[in-house]
Design a protein around this motif. Structure first.
Motif, PDB file in Angstrom:
ATOM      1  N   ASN A   1       0.848  -1.331   0.072  1.00 25.43           N
ATOM      2  CA  ASN A   1       0.161   0.127  -0.101  1.00 25.43           C
ATOM      3  C   ASN A   1       0.925   1.175  -0.098  1.00 25.43           C
ATOM      4  OD1 ASN A   1      -2.476  -1.494  -0.033  1.00 25.43           O
ATOM      5  ND2 ASN A   1      -2.095  -1.396   2.511  1.00 25.43           N
ATOM      6  N   CYS A   2       0.455   2.284  -0.882  1.00 25.82           N
ATOM      7  CA  CYS A   2       1.247   3.416  -0.829  1.00 25.82           C
ATOM      8  C   CYS A   2       0.310   4.650  -0.402  1.00 25.82           C
ATOM      9  CB  CYS A   2       1.688   3.776  -2.080  1.00 25.82           C
ATOM     10  SG  CYS A   2       2.802   5.275  -2.374  1.00 25.82           S
ATOM     11  N   HIS A   3       0.957   5.382   0.496  1.00 26.68           N
ATOM     12  CA  HIS A   3       0.221   6.224   1.288  1.00 26.68           C
ATOM     13  C   HIS A   3       0.764   7.872   0.794  1.00 26.68           C
ATOM     14  CE1 HIS A   3      -1.652   3.441   4.144  1.00 26.68           C
ATOM     15  NE2 HIS A   3      -0.554   2.797   3.926  1.00 26.68           N
ATOM     16  N   CYS A   4       1.451   7.790  -0.401  1.00 21.95           N
ATOM     17  CA  CYS A   4       1.942   9.118  -0.726  1.00 21.95           C
ATOM     18  C   CYS A   4       0.685  10.178  -1.064  1.00 21.95           C
ATOM     19  CB  CYS A   4       2.929   8.967  -1.661  1.00 21.95           C
ATOM     20  SG  CYS A   4       2.010   9.055  -3.614  1.00 21.95           S
ATOM     21  N   THR A   5       1.031  11.455  -1.061  1.00 25.39           N
ATOM     22  CA  THR A   5      -0.290  12.100  -1.229  1.00 25.39           C
ATOM     23  C   THR A   5      -0.737  12.011  -2.762  1.00 25.39           C
ATOM     24  OG1 THR A   5       1.494  13.927  -2.032  1.00 25.39           O
ATOM     25  CG2 THR A   5       0.824  13.986   0.490  1.00 25.39           C
ATOM     26  N   ASN A   6       0.185  11.966  -3.754  1.00 18.18           N
ATOM     27  CA  ASN A   6      -0.167  11.762  -5.177  1.00 18.18           C
ATOM     28  C   ASN A   6      -1.131  10.508  -4.932  1.00 18.18           C
ATOM     29  OD1 ASN A   6       0.273  10.380  -7.880  1.00 18.18           O
ATOM     30  ND2 ASN A   6       0.204  12.470  -7.971  1.00 18.18           N
ATOM     31  N   CYS A   7      -1.032   9.396  -4.490  1.00 15.09           N
ATOM     32  CA  CYS A   7      -1.958   8.190  -4.582  1.00 15.09           C
ATOM     33  C   CYS A   7      -3.237   8.532  -3.803  1.00 15.09           C
ATOM     34  CB  CYS A   7      -1.452   6.975  -3.638  1.00 15.09           C
ATOM     35  SG  CYS A   7       0.026   6.155  -4.878  1.00 15.09           S
ATOM     36  N   GLN A   8      -3.159   9.458  -3.036  1.00 14.77           N
ATOM     37  CA  GLN A   8      -4.422   9.649  -2.067  1.00 14.77           C
ATOM     38  C   GLN A   8      -5.161  10.676  -2.932  1.00 14.77           C
ATOM     39  OE1 GLN A   8      -2.533  11.758   1.247  1.00 14.77           O
ATOM     40  NE2 GLN A   8      -2.598   9.569   2.474  1.00 14.77           N
TER      41      GLN A   8
HETATM   42 ZN   LIG Z   1       1.917   6.468  -4.089  1.00 14.80          ZN
END
Ligand SMILES: [Zn+2]
Ligand SMILES: [Zn+2]
Length: 154
Positions: A31-38
């Motif tokens: 899981n990626c929680h970076c702001t772009n993914c959000q």
């Molecule tokens: Zn991400």
């Protein structure tokens, strides 16, 4: 023992203008929680399957492309459906040989189980992380890949 996952796996966007086939097993899923993914998902995180570029192909439709500067500073691109806006994969510029497949676009997600969480420093406070975590971009993905292999799905 876990039942082996068959290849190819298929998937697509929600309007089905784009369809794809995955003919190689993922190297890892997290899981990626970076702001772009959000922002892209309008949600808390993306479940991403790292797949070899050579094992991924669109079988229907022509994706649109967007480029942006990631939280890591790296230049990234994304391929998405011009009809419904659904994001399918992201990649690096220049190519790293790997794509980050948005695992939720697979037709069968029953075998998708993330081994951990990255960019936890921008994660929502209520998220409970998996066994492996990285505050930002992992310097070494080997533990994630090893944990994924250990799931024995392919
Ligand atoms: Zn991400
Ligand atoms: Zn679509």
């Amino acid at each position: 023992m876990t039942a082996k996952t068959k290849l190819p796996q298929t998937g697509g966007c929600c309007c089905s203008a784009l369809r794809y086939a995955l003919s190689a097993p993922p190297v890892m899923i997290y899981n990626c929680h970076c702001t772009n993914c959000q922002k892209i998902t309008g949600s808390a995180f993306t479940t991403a399957a790292a797949v070899p570029e050579s094992g991924f192909a669109f079988t229907k439709g022509a994706p649109k492309r967007v480029e942006w500067r990631a939280d890591s500073g790296a230049l990234r691109y994304g391929l998405f459906c011009g009809e419904c806006g659904g994001r399918i994969v992201n990649g690096a510029v220049p190519s790293s040989g790997m794509l980050s497949l948005r695992a939720g676009t697979l037709d069968d997600t029953s075998w998708v189980e993330p081994v951990g969480d990255i960019w936890t420093k921008s994660a929502q406070t209520w998220v409970r992380f998996g066994a492996l975590t990285s505050e930002g971009q992992p310097k070494d993905y080997a533990p994630f890949a090893a944990a994924y292999r250990a799931q024995g799905r392919f």
